[in-house]
Design an enzyme around this catalytic site. Structure first.
Site, PDB file in Angstrom:
ATOM      1  N   ARG A   1       0.842  -1.196   0.000  1.00 57.00           N
ATOM      2  CA  ARG A   1       0.000   0.000   0.000  1.00 57.00           C
ATOM      3  C   ARG A   1       0.877   1.247   0.000  1.00 57.00           C
ATOM      4  O   ARG A   1       1.847   1.325   0.753  1.00 57.00           O
ATOM      5  CB  ARG A   1      -0.916   0.019   1.232  1.00 57.00           C
ATOM      6  CG  ARG A   1      -1.825  -1.196   1.258  1.00 57.00           C
ATOM      7  CD  ARG A   1      -2.819  -1.143   2.396  1.00 57.00           C
ATOM      8  NE  ARG A   1      -3.606  -2.372   2.393  1.00 57.00           N
ATOM      9  CZ  ARG A   1      -4.552  -2.657   3.272  1.00 57.00           C
ATOM     10  NH1 ARG A   1      -4.842  -1.796   4.226  1.00 57.00           N
ATOM     11  NH2 ARG A   1      -5.221  -3.787   3.198  1.00 57.00           N
TER      12      ARG A   1
ATOM     13  N   ARG B   1       2.490   0.989  10.455  1.00 59.68           N
ATOM     14  CA  ARG B   1       2.017   1.363   9.117  1.00 59.68           C
ATOM     15  C   ARG B   1       3.176   1.287   8.124  1.00 59.68           C
ATOM     16  O   ARG B   1       4.013   2.179   8.061  1.00 59.68           O
ATOM     17  CB  ARG B   1       1.431   2.784   9.152  1.00 59.68           C
ATOM     18  CG  ARG B   1       0.670   3.182   7.895  1.00 59.68           C
ATOM     19  CD  ARG B   1       0.065   4.563   8.034  1.00 59.68           C
ATOM     20  NE  ARG B   1      -0.861   4.648   9.154  1.00 59.68           N
ATOM     21  CZ  ARG B   1      -2.164   4.348   9.074  1.00 59.68           C
ATOM     22  NH1 ARG B   1      -2.673   3.988   7.931  1.00 59.68           N
ATOM     23  NH2 ARG B   1      -2.930   4.436  10.136  1.00 59.68           N
TER      24      ARG B   1
ATOM     25  N   GLU C   1      -6.318  -1.037  15.373  1.00 66.39           N
ATOM     26  CA  GLU C   1      -6.922  -1.995  14.445  1.00 66.39           C
ATOM     27  C   GLU C   1      -5.933  -3.086  14.038  1.00 66.39           C
ATOM     28  O   GLU C   1      -4.805  -2.810  13.657  1.00 66.39           O
ATOM     29  CB  GLU C   1      -7.388  -1.243  13.186  1.00 66.39           C
ATOM     30  CG  GLU C   1      -7.996  -2.168  12.155  1.00 66.39           C
ATOM     31  CD  GLU C   1      -8.304  -1.439  10.839  1.00 66.39           C
ATOM     32  OE1 GLU C   1      -8.359  -0.201  10.835  1.00 66.39           O
ATOM     33  OE2 GLU C   1      -8.482  -2.140   9.829  1.00 66.39           O
TER      34      GLU C   1
ATOM     35  N   SER D   1     -10.163  -6.417  10.209  1.00 62.66           N
ATOM     36  CA  SER D   1     -11.372  -5.752   9.762  1.00 62.66           C
ATOM     37  C   SER D   1     -12.196  -6.809   9.039  1.00 62.66           C
ATOM     38  O   SER D   1     -11.705  -7.430   8.106  1.00 62.66           O
ATOM     39  CB  SER D   1     -10.967  -4.626   8.803  1.00 62.66           C
ATOM     40  OG  SER D   1     -12.040  -3.775   8.562  1.00 62.66           O
TER      41      SER D   1
ATOM     42  N   ARG E   1       1.163  -6.217  12.635  1.00 56.65           N
ATOM     43  CA  ARG E   1       0.597  -5.618  13.857  1.00 56.65           C
ATOM     44  C   ARG E   1       0.459  -6.645  14.978  1.00 56.65           C
ATOM     45  O   ARG E   1       0.543  -6.291  16.161  1.00 56.65           O
ATOM     46  CB  ARG E   1      -0.750  -4.961  13.542  1.00 56.65           C
ATOM     47  CG  ARG E   1      -0.568  -3.705  12.690  1.00 56.65           C
ATOM     48  CD  ARG E   1      -1.822  -2.902  12.532  1.00 56.65           C
ATOM     49  NE  ARG E   1      -1.561  -1.739  11.673  1.00 56.65           N
ATOM     50  CZ  ARG E   1      -2.463  -0.824  11.350  1.00 56.65           C
ATOM     51  NH1 ARG E   1      -3.703  -0.923  11.811  1.00 56.65           N
ATOM     52  NH2 ARG E   1      -2.140   0.197  10.582  1.00 56.65           N
TER      53      ARG E   1
END
Length: 421
Positions: A262, A277, A349, A352, A390
């Site tokens: 990403r 991130r 988070e 999801s 994460r």
RNA sequence: GGAGAGAUGGCUGAGUGGUCGAAAGCUGGUGACUCGAAAUCACUUGUGGGUUUAUAGCUCACCGGGGGUUCGAAUCCCCCUCUCUCCGCCA
């Protein structure tokens, strides 16, 4: 995409629903309606002309067999030709424009989704396990891992730039152990393991909803026209693109481990430090292709499957229902799982889980034949089994010891023999 | 990268300019026979769009994708993509 029939039949419902996400969307629905009206009118004209042409051409065939002169008929058709091709162009132009508009409209929201403007309006529905108490000064995962030589951010940025990392030795092994652990649990839960391509064409990304609207988030290989996947959801959902499934094949459960790429455009300044991130991170993904009637039951089960990983790892987490303003483009309903990050003193988070209903199924053209023989769109669901990077952060921070070591969670013992790293 | 072959309905596979949306077989569906089943027989079985109260009817499009020739294209021409075989290169 949203069904055009639904927009046509019940525009007010669609507008009202979409306005929970963003007020401006209702104007776009008006544009689409207008284009649709125009399109249908033109198609009607066009088809009438084509019907005339077809009938006359057929006549010519018959006359020629009988040796009769057909030049008059041929002349008549020649006159139609320009009108037909002109109308064809008009229809094609309208359809292209309309398609582009409708592909940029997000999914409708499920009735159980709470109204809200942004992430602050998400609602916590569950909390698992008390947050840990430390009787010493804790370190964040970045400081801890760098000081132990487990992560080399400096060299990574030299090689690749910011938001990249090099994991070394025991931490690299822990990452691999986590991946294997998640895949093994998922297979136990009935998911088929898939090893998909990491580079995909635009049609695959249109199918799952990343394109055309979120191009700037994707890495693109110009020479080959291929994109690096931002999540395994893309190839997994597209495994069944353009297919008509048998009803008894549903539900289909897939899982895959892949890196995710990403660009993180628009995240400047966010989570600069550490592994939270990154431009590249590993994730084990869950995807379900289901019957429309059972997709919400399947969503609950999917969420449980993701939660199970955290429970087995004995990590504290909470579950949030995303509000209407924070829910993703393709989703009708989304649960986020947030894991406790001690150094930040908050939940972050880590998974999801979404039901996209028939939104992706329409785009990727995934259908099944129901008991009456009718072809209907399936529902698609996806969820992170967990984002591996994460999870690594959560383990390092929650399991750290006073002397800067990391205790290995019990369930990973069969993957890593050591007690501590 | 070079040379060649190919892409047709759920599958196999015919079809080289007109009644072909497409033969035939298989699969699937319905019915007959049967106590039931198998076998057999008969009928049937693509997708999307427009119109419509209609899963009726009518109609348009679709034979890998795009463009062209023609009154008319699965069939002829051009471009692209993909698959297969051989050679080269390569983890």
């Amino acid at each position: 995409m949203i069904s055009i029939e639904l927009i046509r039949k019940n525009p007010d419902y669609v507008k009202e629903n979409l306005s929970k996400r963003d007020q401006i969307l209702s104007y776009k629905i008006d544009d689409i309606l207008q284009l649709d009206e125009e399109r249908r009118q033109k198609i009607k004209n066009l088809e009438e002309l084509r019907a005339v042409r077809n009938a006359k051409s057929k006549e010519i065939g018959l006359f020629k067999k009988q040796g009769q002169d057909t030049s008059l008929l041929e002349e008549e058709i020649r006159n139609l030709k320009d009108q037909i091709s002109e109308l064809e162009d008009v229809v094609a132009r309208i359809e292209r424009y309309m398609n582009d508009l409708i592909l940029r409209i997000p999914n409708l929201i499920h009735e159980s989704v709470p109204f809200g403007v942004n992430e602050h309006d998400n609602i916590e529905i569950k909390r698992y396990r008390d947050i840990p108490k430390f009787d010493f000064e804790i370190k964040d995962h970045s400081d801890l891992c760098v000081s132990r030589g487990f992560i080399d951010f400096d060299k990574a940025s030299e090689i690749s730039g910011g938001r990249f990392s090099i994991l070394r030795g025991p931490l690299a092994k822990l990452e691999r152990a986590l991946t294997n652990f998640m895949l093994d649990i998922n297979m136990k839960n009935g998911y088929e393991e898939i090893s998909p391509p990491h580079l995909v064409k635009d049609i695959a990304l249109i199918g799952t909803g990343q394109l055309p609207k979120f191009k700037e988030e994707l890495y693109f290989i110009q020479e080959d026209g291929l994109y690096l996947i931002p999540t395994a959801e893309v190839p997994l959902v597209n495994v069944y693109r353009d297919s008509i499934l048998k009803e008894d094949e549903l539900p289909i459960y897939l899982t895959a481990y892949t890196p995710c790429y990403r660009r993180e455009a628009g995240s400047h300044g966010k989570d600069i430090k550490g592994l939270i991130r990154q431009h590249q991170f590993d994730k084990v993904e869950l995807v379900k292709i289901t019957h429309p009637d059972s997709s919400y039951d399947e969503l609950e089960k999917l969420l449980n499957n993701a939660e199970e990983i955290l429970q087995l790892l004995e990590l504290p987490y909470r579950v949030m229902v995303l509000c209407s303003g924070d829910i993703g483009f393709s989703a009708s309903k989304t649960y986020d799982i947030e894991v406790w990050i001690p150094s930040q003193d908050k939940y972050r988070e880590i998974s999801s889980c979404s039901n996209c209903e028939d939104f992706q199924a329409r785009r990727a053209n995934i259908r099944f034949k129901d008991e009456t023989g009718k072809n209907r769109f399936v529902h698609t669901l996806n969820g992170s089994s967990l984002a591996v990077g994460r999870t690594l952060v959560a383990i390092v921070e929650n399991y750290q010891t006073k002397d800067g070591k990391i205790r290995i969670p019990k369930v990973l013992k069969e993957y890593i023999k050591e007690e501590y790293i």
